[in-house]
Design an enzyme around this catalytic site. Structure first.
Site, PDB file in Angstrom:
ATOM      1  N   TRP A 186      43.203  50.247  34.312  1.00 56.75           N
ATOM      2  CA  TRP A 186      44.289  51.005  33.687  1.00 56.75           C
ATOM      3  C   TRP A 186      44.938  51.991  34.660  1.00 56.75           C
ATOM      4  O   TRP A 186      46.006  52.512  34.367  1.00 56.75           O
ATOM      5  CB  TRP A 186      43.772  51.759  32.453  1.00 56.75           C
ATOM      6  CG  TRP A 186      42.535  52.575  32.718  1.00 56.75           C
ATOM      7  CD1 TRP A 186      41.245  52.225  32.443  1.00 56.75           C
ATOM      8  CD2 TRP A 186      42.470  53.867  33.332  1.00 56.75           C
ATOM      9  NE1 TRP A 186      40.383  53.203  32.853  1.00 56.75           N
ATOM     10  CE2 TRP A 186      41.103  54.225  33.397  1.00 56.75           C
ATOM     11  CE3 TRP A 186      43.417  54.760  33.829  1.00 56.75           C
ATOM     12  CZ2 TRP A 186      40.675  55.440  33.941  1.00 56.75           C
ATOM     13  CZ3 TRP A 186      42.998  55.965  34.379  1.00 56.75           C
ATOM     14  CH2 TRP A 186      41.636  56.292  34.429  1.00 56.75           C
ATOM     15  N   ASN A 187      44.297  52.294  35.786  1.00 58.34           N
ATOM     16  CA  ASN A 187      44.849  53.385  36.606  1.00 58.34           C
ATOM     17  C   ASN A 187      46.066  52.961  37.439  1.00 58.34           C
ATOM     18  O   ASN A 187      46.914  53.775  37.767  1.00 58.34           O
ATOM     19  CB  ASN A 187      43.762  54.030  37.487  1.00 58.34           C
ATOM     20  CG  ASN A 187      43.139  53.077  38.471  1.00 58.34           C
ATOM     21  OD1 ASN A 187      43.212  51.865  38.318  1.00 58.34           O
ATOM     22  ND2 ASN A 187      42.512  53.623  39.500  1.00 58.34           N
ATOM     23  N   LYS A 210      43.342  39.297  32.697  1.00 60.54           N
ATOM     24  CA  LYS A 210      43.135  40.219  31.583  1.00 60.54           C
ATOM     25  C   LYS A 210      43.410  41.640  32.076  1.00 60.54           C
ATOM     26  O   LYS A 210      42.637  42.205  32.832  1.00 60.54           O
ATOM     27  CB  LYS A 210      41.703  40.147  31.047  1.00 60.54           C
ATOM     28  CG  LYS A 210      41.547  41.037  29.829  1.00 60.54           C
ATOM     29  CD  LYS A 210      40.139  41.554  29.626  1.00 60.54           C
ATOM     30  CE  LYS A 210      40.147  42.654  28.583  1.00 60.54           C
ATOM     31  NZ  LYS A 210      40.711  43.924  29.117  1.00 60.54           N
ATOM     32  N   GLY A 263      37.536  47.839  38.870  1.00 56.83           N
ATOM     33  CA  GLY A 263      37.108  48.729  37.789  1.00 56.83           C
ATOM     34  C   GLY A 263      35.817  49.434  38.160  1.00 56.83           C
ATOM     35  O   GLY A 263      35.520  49.625  39.340  1.00 56.83           O
ATOM     36  N   SER A 264      35.054  49.789  37.138  1.00 58.58           N
ATOM     37  CA  SER A 264      33.877  50.620  37.402  1.00 58.58           C
ATOM     38  C   SER A 264      32.760  49.809  38.060  1.00 58.58           C
ATOM     39  O   SER A 264      32.645  48.588  37.844  1.00 58.58           O
ATOM     40  CB  SER A 264      33.369  51.239  36.108  1.00 58.58           C
ATOM     41  OG  SER A 264      32.611  50.306  35.376  1.00 58.58           O
ATOM     42  N   GLU A 285      36.479  45.273  43.429  1.00 59.68           N
ATOM     43  CA  GLU A 285      36.970  46.546  43.974  1.00 59.68           C
ATOM     44  C   GLU A 285      36.481  47.606  43.003  1.00 59.68           C
ATOM     45  O   GLU A 285      37.005  47.726  41.894  1.00 59.68           O
ATOM     46  CB  GLU A 285      38.500  46.487  44.094  1.00 59.68           C
ATOM     47  CG  GLU A 285      39.038  47.457  45.114  1.00 59.68           C
ATOM     48  CD  GLU A 285      39.575  48.705  44.484  1.00 59.68           C
ATOM     49  OE1 GLU A 285      38.804  49.692  44.393  1.00 59.68           O
ATOM     50  OE2 GLU A 285      40.741  48.692  44.084  1.00 59.68           O
ATOM     51  N   CYS A 319      40.581  55.188  42.807  1.00 59.11           N
ATOM     52  CA  CYS A 319      39.256  54.953  43.407  1.00 59.11           C
ATOM     53  C   CYS A 319      39.184  55.518  44.812  1.00 59.11           C
ATOM     54  O   CYS A 319      38.092  55.664  45.359  1.00 59.11           O
ATOM     55  CB  CYS A 319      38.961  53.455  43.442  1.00 59.11           C
ATOM     56  SG  CYS A 319      38.971  52.745  41.805  1.00 59.11           S
ATOM     57  N   GLU A 416      31.843  59.984  40.978  1.00 53.61           N
ATOM     58  CA  GLU A 416      33.300  59.993  41.064  1.00 53.61           C
ATOM     59  C   GLU A 416      33.857  60.737  39.835  1.00 53.61           C
ATOM     60  O   GLU A 416      33.561  60.372  38.695  1.00 53.61           O
ATOM     61  CB  GLU A 416      33.752  58.533  41.050  1.00 53.61           C
ATOM     62  CG  GLU A 416      35.157  58.303  41.472  1.00 53.61           C
ATOM     63  CD  GLU A 416      35.474  56.807  41.484  1.00 53.61           C
ATOM     64  OE1 GLU A 416      34.835  56.050  40.745  1.00 53.61           O
ATOM     65  OE2 GLU A 416      36.373  56.416  42.241  1.00 53.61           O
ATOM     66  N   GLU A 493      41.626  43.222  49.726  1.00 54.04           N
ATOM     67  CA  GLU A 493      42.901  42.905  49.086  1.00 54.04           C
ATOM     68  C   GLU A 493      44.028  43.411  49.963  1.00 54.04           C
ATOM     69  O   GLU A 493      43.895  44.444  50.626  1.00 54.04           O
ATOM     70  CB  GLU A 493      42.959  43.550  47.697  1.00 54.04           C
ATOM     71  CG  GLU A 493      41.901  42.964  46.769  1.00 54.04           C
ATOM     72  CD  GLU A 493      42.047  43.393  45.318  1.00 54.04           C
ATOM     73  OE1 GLU A 493      42.353  44.573  45.064  1.00 54.04           O
ATOM     74  OE2 GLU A 493      41.862  42.545  44.430  1.00 54.04           O
TER      75      GLU A 493
HETATM   76  C1  SIN Z   1      42.592  52.135  43.137  1.00 55.61           C
HETATM   77  O1  SIN Z   1      42.454  53.265  42.774  1.00 55.61           O
HETATM   78  O2  SIN Z   1      41.840  51.246  42.738  1.00 55.61           O
HETATM   79  C2  SIN Z   1      43.679  51.686  44.078  1.00 55.61           C
HETATM   80  C3  SIN Z   1      44.381  52.756  44.774  1.00 55.61           C
HETATM   81  C4  SIN Z   1      45.322  52.262  45.843  1.00 55.61           C
HETATM   82  O3  SIN Z   1      45.623  51.075  45.964  1.00 55.61           O
HETATM   83  O4  SIN Z   1      45.769  53.109  46.601  1.00 55.61           O
END
Ligand code: SIN
Length: 515
Positions: A186-187, A210, A263-264, A285, A319, A416, A493
């Site tokens: 969601w972020n 999804k 995600g987490s 990731e 993240c 985190e 990625e």
């Molecule tokens: C993330 O928070 O998973 C990605 C952040 C980013 O691509 O800079």
């Protein structure tokens, strides 16, 4: 680490309204979108080229207002299986298209995303909460992955290896893995999708995606534009639904050959374990716990600006956000004073209502975690320099917060935070800074500020992280490999390396009729 989405779903049930009041509330929220292309706001899932509903819906809330934004289908497992069947059906034809033909579909998609960037940004801000300027930047970032991989599609080169015998030829082919399942967070409701979809589609895979049930509308808008760009039926499906039943299909169906998740860490580990029953390729990731190291020779002004970007981007919900700000004791007080001065200027609010620097947190669970981290740090002797409290207004708003004298025992140091809390920790020398920085099972991003070139080189090498920013608080770009080591993930990625996770390596050894 993104908190599990089911926590958000629980929060929503508490806010249930009678159906008529609910649809009025949704109309109000949707009218605030003020889209040029209203059809980009889709409340149906996209399965095998058709826009579909389901018997039940999931309600999506604007985290800045607490108001209902809309609903998406809670797809049943048979509907998700239908999406997998469509991807399997589309696989062969898509993979056999020349790379240049796939590239031109991606290129059209990129152009459509760019053309409709304003609408996409408004949808993103409404469902996720980030400031409109940041949402706009995310759409540009999302589009850049499509553009990059449209170009890279033409450069999937194999190899020819000198064989050990005169009558043998060895070639290495790189072929698409097949059907890909992707689960996105969601972020970054747009960029984390295109970072997976674009390389997968570029090399000839088909995808069942999804998106997070907290932020599905960006994914559906992007799918509508992909359809418009000419992506063949079944090549991409977007399945909306509850994480557990959808995840069960996406990790279990043997036709899916590759599983990719952002995600987490806790959820990623569980999903990856399930993928092993059918030995899928997996990329993950996961969460970080980024150290942001400021040495005593650093340009303090630049370091403060870098910390602001790194810590408060997306209200601390990335993240790669700085999670532990490690500052040499000789400059710690001065750095903290300057940081507070800048944080005091940040404007928090609803991104659709005015110009803001910070938005809401995603849900009540995120608020609880942030408050818990602040209280725990203070309980262990940290000094509160700025903020520290939730804002008394609708939505999930928390003050940007600065703490100093944070100790390594604090939750703020060990976990985190995923929120707007900057915790400053002191250190005395380089060895201590490196030891503190590496004292975590996470290994995603790290940052350091120094004017000393040798120190920058040696400390970068010593940091156990997949990405290091030297004198910068932002390292993300489509052209560089993004990903972590240790428990922060598998695979990369973006960049040239971003194709690798969607390609199988096949060796062909041919005996030829020589002498
Ligand atoms: C993330 O928070 O998973 C990605 C952040 C980013 O691509 O800079």
């Amino acid at each position: 680490m993104c908190p599990p989405a089911s926590e958000g779903a629980r929060h929503r049930v508490e806010q249930d309204l009678p159906p008529s009041r609910e649809s009025n509330a949704a109309r109000v929220e949707q009218s605030r979108l003020a889209l040029r292309r209203a059809d980009l706001f889709r409340q149906q899932a996209f399965v095998g080229g058709a826009w579909v509903s389901a018997d039940e819906v999931i309600r999506v809330v604007n985290p800045a207002t607490g108001g209902l934004l809309g609903t998406v289908p809670r797809l049943s497992q048979p509907q998700v299986i239908e999406a997998v069947a469509a991807a399997e059906g589309a696989r062969s034809a898509w993979s056999r298209r020349p790379a240049a033909a796939r590239a031109s579909v991606l290129r059209r998609w990129y152009e459509l995303v760019t053309t409709h960037a304003d609408d996409l940004s408004r949808i993103l801000t409404a469902e996720q909460g980030k400031p409109l300027a940041e949402a706009r930047a995310e759409i540009t970032y999302a589009a850049s992955f499509i553009e990059w991989f449209a170009e890279e599609a033409r450069r999937v080169y194999g190899e020819s290896i000198p064989a050990p015998a005169a009558n043998r030829r060895i070639t290495v082919l790189r072929q698409p893995v097949g059907v890909v399942a992707a689960i996105t967070p969601w972020n970054f409701p747009a960029a984390m999708l295109t970072r997976k979809l674009a390389p997968a589609l570029a090399v000839g895979c088909t995808v069942v995606l999804k998106p997070s049930e907290l932020t599905p509308f960006s994914a559906l808008a992007l799918a509508a534009l992909a359809e418009e760009a000419g992506l063949p039926v079944g090549t991409l499906s977007v399945v909306t639904g509850d994480p557990a039943p959808v995840g069960e299909v996406l990790t279990g169906d043997p036709r899916i050959r590759k599983f990719t998740f952002t995600g987490s860490t806790a959820v990623g580990k569980r999903l990856a374990a399930r993928c092993m029953d059918t030995v899928k390729r997996v990329s993950l990731e996961l969460g970080g716990n980024a150290p942001f190291i400021v040495f005593d020779d650093a340009d303090l002004e630049a370091a403060v600006e870098g910390a602001l970007i790194s810590k408060f981007r997306n209200t601390g919900q990335t993240c790669v956000c700085a999670n532990r700000i490690l500052v040499h004791e000789a400059v710690r007080e001065e750095f903290a004073r300057r940081l507070v001065e800048r944080v005091a200027t940040l404007v928090t609010g609803d991104g659709l209502a005015g110009v803001t620097d910070l938005g809401p947190l995603i849900n009540a669970a995120a608020m609880t975690k942030v408050r818990g981290h602040v209280e725990d740090a203070i309980g262990r002797g940290a000094r509160l320099l700025w903020g520290g409290h939730p804002l008394d207004r609708p939505g999930n708003f928390h003050e940007p917060t600065v703490l100093t004298d944070v100790t390594p025992a604090a939750r703020l140091f060990r976990e985190e935070t995923f929120g707007p809390v900057a915790g400053v920790v002191g250190f005395f020398d380089e060895a201590e800074a490196i030891a503190l920085a590496n004292d975590t099972r996470a290994g995603l991003a790290a940052y350091l500020y120094t004017k000393d070139l040798s120190r920058a080189t040696l400390v970068s090498e010593a940091l156990e992280y997949g990405m290091v920013g030297v004198n910068t608080g932002l390292v993300s770009t489509a052209v560089a490999p993004f990903g972590g080591i240790k428990e922060s993930g598998l695979g990369r990625e973006g960049a040239r390396q971003g194709l690798d996770d969607y390609l199988d390596t096949k060796m062909v050894c041919t005996e030829v009729g020589v002498g």
